[in-house]
Design an enzyme around this catalytic site. Structure first.
Site, PDB file in Angstrom:
ATOM      1  CB  CYS A  96      -1.009  -0.043   1.144  1.00  0.00           C
ATOM      2  SG  CYS A  96      -2.395   1.082   0.858  1.00  0.00           S
ATOM      3  CG  HIS A 220      -3.433  -3.403   3.607  1.00  0.00           C
ATOM      4  ND1 HIS A 220      -2.338  -2.793   4.178  1.00  0.00           N
ATOM      5  CD2 HIS A 220      -4.156  -2.405   3.042  1.00  0.00           C
ATOM      6  CE1 HIS A 220      -2.407  -1.483   3.994  1.00  0.00           C
ATOM      7  NE2 HIS A 220      -3.507  -1.223   3.303  1.00  0.00           N
ATOM      8  CD  GLU A 222      -0.570  -5.366   5.845  1.00  0.00           C
ATOM      9  OE1 GLU A 222      -0.752  -5.962   4.775  1.00  0.00           O
ATOM     10  OE2 GLU A 222      -0.701  -4.128   5.957  1.00  0.00           O
TER      11      GLU A 222
HETATM   12  N1  GLN Z   1      -3.240   1.889   3.808  1.00  0.00           N
HETATM   13  C1  GLN Z   1      -2.342   2.663   3.226  1.00  0.00           C
HETATM   14  O1  GLN Z   1      -1.145   2.388   3.221  1.00  0.00           O
HETATM   15  C2  GLN Z   1      -2.835   3.958   2.619  1.00  0.00           C
HETATM   16  C3  GLN Z   1      -1.876   4.573   1.643  1.00  0.00           C
HETATM   17  C4  GLN Z   1      -2.121   6.047   1.362  1.00  0.00           C
HETATM   18  N2  GLN Z   1      -2.098   6.830   2.560  1.00  0.00           N
HETATM   19  C5  GLN Z   1      -3.404   6.224   0.583  1.00  0.00           C
HETATM   20  O2  GLN Z   1      -4.402   6.615   1.151  1.00  0.00           O
HETATM   21  O3  GLN Z   1      -3.440   5.965  -0.582  1.00  0.00           O
END
Ligand code: GLN
Length: 258
Positions: A96, A220, A222
């Site tokens: 992410c 994600h 994880e």
């Molecule tokens: N969950 C995250 O890592 C979010 C990544 C980033 N802050 C976004 O909103 O795109």
């Protein structure tokens, strides 16, 4: 089996570092969470590790663009150390915000003379998308995805829209087997929104570098290491483990073989 050491690289605003560390620990790695400033001061820290993860979050408050400031840190202060890390047959995983950072740092696709070939822009609908998605994997030589065909994991991002600077860039990535994760529908390709949550070209959810040892993905893994994390686990039946754990196991097992 040799126990690989995994580094979870934190920055101000990282917030998925605990989960990433837990996933690697469950998979059998020895894990440390270290702030990027400490690694900047002493890049030789990287020598202790075989796996590097850049976790999710809102590093540097998503200022300029999500992952951009973190990427600049990696590019300007750690480029040589990271290149060496990758060339030493080690593994890098960006999840992410970590994907945003390693892509923008050029660790997945080196830029050409006109700049970066691709980026992750604002979701097409302009909204933060936080929910479960289905992914189709075409692992090719990607170490993390070995044996994975499908994956149910959550997304939580506002800037996950994968955009190639030109159309041929995404086609080229696909032809070279670097598009390893795509958003999918229940029975095949994603049919636009909401199956593709952000408007990514070619439904791209994750890409690997040319070596297969660096993976960047928006969803994600994880957050699905326990089977009970899946919202339908009571209806679908209790699985032995969460589907995302396989990626972390694959990384640990890669070093058991070498
Ligand atoms: N969950 C995250 O890592 C979010 C990544 C980033 N802050 C976004 O909103 O795109």
């Amino acid at each position: 089996m040799a126990t690989p050491h995994a580094l979870v690289l934190r920055a101000p605003g990282s917030n998925c570092d605990g989960e990433a560390a837990a996933a690697f620990e469950m998979a059998g790695a020895k894990v440390e969470r270290i702030h990027v400033n400490a690694v900047r001061e002493n890049p030789r820290i990287l020598k202790r590790f075989q796996i590097l993860t850049v976790p999710g979050g809102f590093s540097y408050g998503d200022d300029i663009a999500a992952g951009k400031v973190f990427a600049l840190q990696l590019q300007h202060f750690l480029a040589d150390a990271l290149r060496k890390f990758r060339d030493d047959e080690k593994l890098i995983l960006g999840i992410c915000n970590g994907f945003q950072a390693i892509l923008k740092a050029g660790l997945l696709m080196p830029p050409d003379e006109d700049g970066p070939l691709a980026t992750l822009g604002f979701n097409e609908n302009g909204r933060f998308e936080d929910r479960w998605v289905k992914l189709r994997a075409t692992p090719g030589k990607c170490v993390f995805l070995k044996g994975v065909a499908e994956l149910n994991v959550p997304v939580a991002h506002g800037e996950g829209n994968f955009v190639g600077r030109k159309e041929w860039i995404v086609r080229g990535l696909d032809q070279s087997g670097q598009v390893v994760l795509r958003y999918a529908g229940a029975h095949g390709h994603a049919n636009g929104f909401p199956e593709n949550p952000n408007g990514s070209q070619d439904d791209i959810a994750g890409i690997t570098d040319a070596t297969g040892r660096v993976l960047g993905m928006m969803p994600h893994p994880e957050r699905h290491i326990f089977p009970t994390q899946h919202p339908q686990w009571t209806r679908l039946g209790l699985q032995a483990e969460g589907e995302g754990l396989k990626l972390f196991r694959n990384a640990v097992e890669f070093f058991a073989q070498s």
